[in-house]
Design a protein around this motif. Structure first.
Motif, PDB file in Angstrom:
ATOM      1  N   ASN A   1      -7.615   0.134   6.529  1.00 12.69           N
ATOM      2  CA  ASN A   1      -6.976  -0.915   5.726  1.00 12.69           C
ATOM      3  C   ASN A   1      -5.648  -0.342   5.234  1.00 12.69           C
ATOM      4  O   ASN A   1      -5.622   0.743   4.669  1.00 12.69           O
ATOM      5  N   TYR A   2      -4.569  -1.087   5.488  1.00 12.28           N
ATOM      6  CA  TYR A   2      -3.271  -0.608   5.021  1.00 12.28           C
ATOM      7  C   TYR A   2      -2.982  -1.203   3.648  1.00 12.28           C
ATOM      8  O   TYR A   2      -2.468  -2.315   3.538  1.00 12.28           O
ATOM      9  N   CYS A   3      -3.371  -0.461   2.615  1.00  5.34           N
ATOM     10  CA  CYS A   3      -3.297  -0.951   1.238  1.00  5.34           C
ATOM     11  C   CYS A   3      -1.847  -1.196   0.824  1.00  5.34           C
ATOM     12  O   CYS A   3      -1.009  -0.314   0.990  1.00  5.34           O
TER      13      CYS A   3
ATOM     14  N   GLN B   1     -12.040   5.048  -2.612  1.00  6.57           N
ATOM     15  CA  GLN B   1     -11.177   4.273  -3.503  1.00  6.57           C
ATOM     16  C   GLN B   1     -11.674   2.835  -3.567  1.00  6.57           C
ATOM     17  O   GLN B   1     -11.594   2.101  -2.595  1.00  6.57           O
TER      18      GLN B   1
ATOM     19  N   VAL C   1       2.291   6.179   5.855  1.00  9.06           N
ATOM     20  CA  VAL C   1       1.143   5.500   6.440  1.00  9.06           C
ATOM     21  C   VAL C   1       1.472   4.080   6.903  1.00  9.06           C
ATOM     22  O   VAL C   1       1.050   3.639   7.970  1.00  9.06           O
TER      23      VAL C   1
ATOM     24  N   GLY D   1      -5.484  11.595   4.281  1.00  2.00           N
ATOM     25  CA  GLY D   1      -4.672  10.967   5.328  1.00  2.00           C
ATOM     26  C   GLY D   1      -3.697   9.996   4.701  1.00  2.00           C
ATOM     27  O   GLY D   1      -3.180  10.284   3.629  1.00  2.00           O
ATOM     28  N   GLY D   2      -3.632   8.876   5.283  1.00  2.99           N
ATOM     29  CA  GLY D   2      -4.484   8.232   6.252  1.00  2.99           C
ATOM     30  C   GLY D   2      -5.964   8.324   5.864  1.00  2.99           C
ATOM     31  O   GLY D   2      -6.300   8.675   4.767  1.00  2.99           O
TER      32      GLY D   2
ATOM     33  N   CYS E   1      -0.346   1.420  -1.543  1.00  9.56           N
ATOM     34  CA  CYS E   1      -0.480   2.827  -1.155  1.00  9.56           C
ATOM     35  C   CYS E   1       0.736   3.651  -1.581  1.00  9.56           C
ATOM     36  O   CYS E   1       1.868   3.291  -1.263  1.00  9.56           O
TER      37      CYS E   1
ATOM     38  N   CYS F   1      -5.158   4.319   9.084  1.00 13.76           N
ATOM     39  CA  CYS F   1      -6.126   3.822   8.097  1.00 13.76           C
ATOM     40  C   CYS F   1      -6.859   2.613   8.655  1.00 13.76           C
ATOM     41  O   CYS F   1      -6.385   1.972   9.596  1.00 13.76           O
TER      42      CYS F   1
ATOM     43  N   ARG G   1     -11.225   5.796   2.244  1.00 13.02           N
ATOM     44  CA  ARG G   1     -11.594   4.447   1.779  1.00 13.02           C
ATOM     45  C   ARG G   1     -12.690   3.843   2.649  1.00 13.02           C
ATOM     46  O   ARG G   1     -13.087   2.693   2.462  1.00 13.02           O
TER      47      ARG G   1
HETATM   48  S1  SF4 Z   1      -3.857   6.248   2.683  1.00 14.01           S
HETATM   49 FE1  SF4 Z   1      -5.479   5.354   1.387  1.00 14.01          FE
HETATM   50  S2  SF4 Z   1      -4.392   4.025  -0.086  1.00 14.01           S
HETATM   51 FE2  SF4 Z   1      -2.975   4.478   1.624  1.00 14.01          FE
HETATM   52  S3  SF4 Z   1      -3.267   2.748   3.044  1.00 14.01           S
HETATM   53 FE3  SF4 Z   1      -4.632   4.389   3.726  1.00 14.01          FE
HETATM   54  S4  SF4 Z   1      -6.615   3.925   2.741  1.00 14.01           S
HETATM   55 FE4  SF4 Z   1      -5.035   2.746   1.646  1.00 14.01          FE
END
Ligand code: SF4
Ligand SMILES: *Cc1c(COP(=O)(O)O)cnc(C)c1O
Length: 325
Positions: free
Chosen positions: A113-115, A217, A124, A155-156, A118, A111, A187
């Motif tokens: 950005n690692y939300c 998102q 992930v 994904g990801g 999540c 990703c 995202r």
């Molecule tokens: S899969 Fe989506 S919600 Fe999860 S960390 Fe990656 S971008 Fe963020």
């Protein structure tokens, strides 16, 4: 070098790099230095952080918190249950199935950005669950299952693939007679809008029998910028529809004003609200979860009758047998 690659190469994923953007709080510093968890974002998304407010909605989605260790309601191996991975039909790891006619096709665990919230964290962010996301194997499974008319590539973040790889997957799916629509869950328009390049637009555009839909998102109005507006416009100009799947997050978007603002502002940049998810029972995200009724209250108090029908998402709870609204 393309700007989006540069953004990824300069990922903000160390304490020192983060300090170039914000005044890191002692709590944030403790979580970063003690938790063994993957985290990080793009310099672009980091630049949206409030340098002085640890309660900034962007900071809370990006920076690890010690609260991730408190886990009362989160289910261990959540995705094995959620994606029906240990019961019923045997499928490639890349294919998650809850419905007869459509599937989620997981193609990567990377990703931009690692939300922190999540629900796929185990794949992930924390890599507790080791799965194989093989594109060819997934394509072959879809070819063999004639009942699948709708493929959601996820994904990801699938938009982190190269233009060629994205074009290839789309091309292969369009060659399958029973596939009627292709969707991407990404995202990118929010965390790395620079990725919507001329090359990617070329891969996505043109009139075809099989349309492409994108759901992104966006969880807070602060995440909406001129750059995102441009990226969304560019996607639309390729004939790609753009929707939003927000997650209801405690302390981030669970008040009436922010919730209404978010959905109205999405429309101003041409994104149609699609879903709002109740925060799922994945491990380590208890601190983001609101009571179930909160989402319904917000729809009632912030949206229904308070603003246009175009701004109304469906509030859903995700389960292993589908989403319920
Ligand atoms: S899969 Fe989506 S919600 Fe999860 S960390 Fe990656 S971008 Fe963020
Ligand atoms: C969410 C999801 C879909 C798509 O659901 P829609 O309600 O059609 O958007 C498909 N398959 C899986 C496994 C999902 O989680």
């Amino acid at each position: 070098m393309e700007e989006w690659i540069e953004q990824l190469q300069n990922s903000v994923n160390t304490l020192d790099k983060l300090k170039e953007f914000i005044n890191v709080s002692p709590e944030e510093e403790k979580a970063i230095t003690t938790l063994h968890t993957k985290w990080g974002t793009t310099p672009y998304f980091a630049s949206l952080m409030d340098p002085d407010d640890p309660n900034c909605p962007v900071r809370k989605q990006v920076i690890p918190s010690m609260k991730e260790k408190e886990n009362r309601y989160g289910m261990h191996d959540y995705l094995l249950w959620k994606e029906n991975r240990r019961n019923g039909e045997v499928r490639p790891d890349s294919i998650a199935r809850q419905y007869y006619d459509r599937i989620a096709f997981t193609v990567t665990d990377t990703c931009a950005n690692y939300c922190r919230h999540c629900f796929r964290k185990e794949i992930v962010v924390d890599h507790d669950l080791k799965l194989r996301f093989d594109v060819e194997e997934g394509l072959q499974w879809i070819r063999e299952h004639k009942e699948i008319r709708d493929v959601l590539i996820t994904g990801g973040d699938p938009f982190l693939f190269s233009d060629d790889k994205i074009e290839y997957i789309i091309k292969k799916l369009r060659e399958i007679p029973h596939v009627e629509m292709i969707r991407f869950g990404t995202r990118i328009p929010i965390v790395l809008p620079h990725r919507i390049t001329t090359g990617l637009k070329k891969a996505l555009s043109g009139f075809h029998r099989i349309p492409i839909w994108v759901n992104t998102q966006c969880n807070h109005p602060k995440e909406i910028t001129e750059k995102t507006a441009r990226a969304v416009h560019d996607l639309l100009s390729c004939g790609v529809n753009v929707g939003n799947q927000a997650v209801l997050l405690k302390g981030i978007n669970d008040d009436v004003e922010t919730f209404r603002n978010l959905h109205q502002k999405l429309l101003t940049i041409r994104i149609r609200p699609y879903y709002v998810f109740c925060c799922e029972p994945a491990p380590g995200i208890d601190h983001f979860r609101t009571p179930l009724e909160k989402g319904a209250e917000l729809i009632r108090d912030a949206l229904r009758g308070h603003t246009t029908g175009l701004a109304q998402p469906i509030y859903v709870i995700a389960t292993n047998i589908g989403k319920f609204g």
